[in-house]
Design a protein around this motif. Sequence first.
Motif, PDB file in Angstrom:
ATOM      1  N   LEU A  60       0.863  -1.179   0.000  1.00 30.73           N
ATOM      2  CA  LEU A  60       0.000   0.000   0.000  1.00 30.73           C
ATOM      3  C   LEU A  60       0.898   1.227   0.000  1.00 30.73           C
ATOM      4  O   LEU A  60       1.729   1.392   0.902  1.00 30.73           O
ATOM      5  N   ILE A  86      -2.346   0.477  -4.672  1.00 33.59           N
ATOM      6  CA  ILE A  86      -2.234  -0.804  -3.975  1.00 33.59           C
ATOM      7  C   ILE A  86      -1.826  -1.831  -5.017  1.00 33.59           C
ATOM      8  O   ILE A  86      -2.381  -1.864  -6.115  1.00 33.59           O
ATOM      9  N   GLU A 113      -5.833   0.712   4.601  1.00 31.98           N
ATOM     10  CA  GLU A 113      -5.618  -0.703   4.914  1.00 31.98           C
ATOM     11  C   GLU A 113      -6.854  -1.547   4.599  1.00 31.98           C
ATOM     12  O   GLU A 113      -6.741  -2.710   4.208  1.00 31.98           O
ATOM     13  N   LYS A 116      -6.765  -2.296   1.008  1.00 34.85           N
ATOM     14  CA  LYS A 116      -5.733  -3.307   0.759  1.00 34.85           C
ATOM     15  C   LYS A 116      -6.255  -4.704   1.094  1.00 34.85           C
ATOM     16  O   LYS A 116      -6.026  -5.666   0.336  1.00 34.85           O
ATOM     17  N   THR A 120      -6.822  -7.757  -1.528  1.00 35.01           N
ATOM     18  CA  THR A 120      -6.135  -9.024  -1.240  1.00 35.01           C
ATOM     19  C   THR A 120      -7.119 -10.186  -1.260  1.00 35.01           C
ATOM     20  O   THR A 120      -6.818 -11.251  -1.824  1.00 35.01           O
TER      21      THR A 120
END
Length: 386
Positions: A60, A86, A113, A116, A120
Amino acid sequence: MIATNLLGARDASILLVDEEVGDLEFKIAHGAKAGEIKKFRLKMGEGIGGWVAQHGEAVLVSDASKDHRFKSQFDAKTGFTTKSLICVPLKARDRVIGVIQVLNKKSGENFNERDKELLTNFALHAGTVIENARLYEQIYQGRQKSFEREIAYGMQKSLVPTMASSFGTVEIGATSTPAKSIGGDYYDFIQPRPGALAAILANTSARGLTAALLMTVLRSAWRALLAAGTHPATLLKAVNDLMRFDIGEMDVEIALNLFMYDDGTRELDLYNAGAPAPLMYSAERKKVDEFKANAVRLGKGDAPAVAPQRVTLAPGDVILCFTAGVNELLNAGASADGIQSIVNLLEGSAGSDPTTLVESALMSLCNISRDAEIDNDITLFALKGK
């Protein structure tokens, strides 16, 4: 690209490892400079994308200009300005096969976050989709098209959820049998948050490997969206946009039933989009009622305005959900009772656990249809209050 919709990003791209030379090639790009960026390649370890592919770790970056790994030459050559980004590895069988990256939020804010984590989660499933597609391409080019059914069936089976058959105040049961050409049935159960259960049963008009790939993409999308706390109505719109704009060239539709269950209140909301209406058996009234069905499927036009149908799942109550293959099976067997056959099965088996119920229902349906061949998969799942 669905990643842009998920995160509100202006641009996104997928780079895959070229197995022959070992560098990264832009395979998919979305955004104003998509045509130009696809001309470039990255060496392993070069730039942020190359670093992520080499180390297998997500990154990130709030300010790309201050990151020593950032390759500014791309911006210089395309006229694009990268601010925040990202980049996440795409993995299959514990091996990095590429990376997916999103650039610059439309809102002007930096990625965080939570973004991210969402990307993911999406990448975890996308890696498998891409690797399976590559495998098929190799087999097809090798003139072994007869393996398509085997691959599609294997992919479809890999989507079956592995969660326990019981969740709080509800029991779960499901069964599925493929059609001769492997249809596009898919079901899933997940816990988006403590005390909540989400269940989906979907069917696509596609067949064979196309259906299997599409259901894998859907699984990635809906799991990522639910993990991010997305409202069901927003989720349906995102899936509809995915079908229309990201993979519209497939020219397919999706019908689904989406259930959201609150273990604390025992309230269950149903969102129906073009799928057969589920049935609900009331233990108190000893009677089966049918939910309302929305005729609009996902993928062809604007997302349907689907209002939730709310019920309370009391102990002993059973909800039975099934795909269009069941209706086709009844028609093939020339059943005079039609859907009443399912109602009778539910009333007679409501006292059983959900797994026994759906398996006995499938057996009875197959007996009705005899040896008839059908084009749709046959899938049933049941939720029972306890």
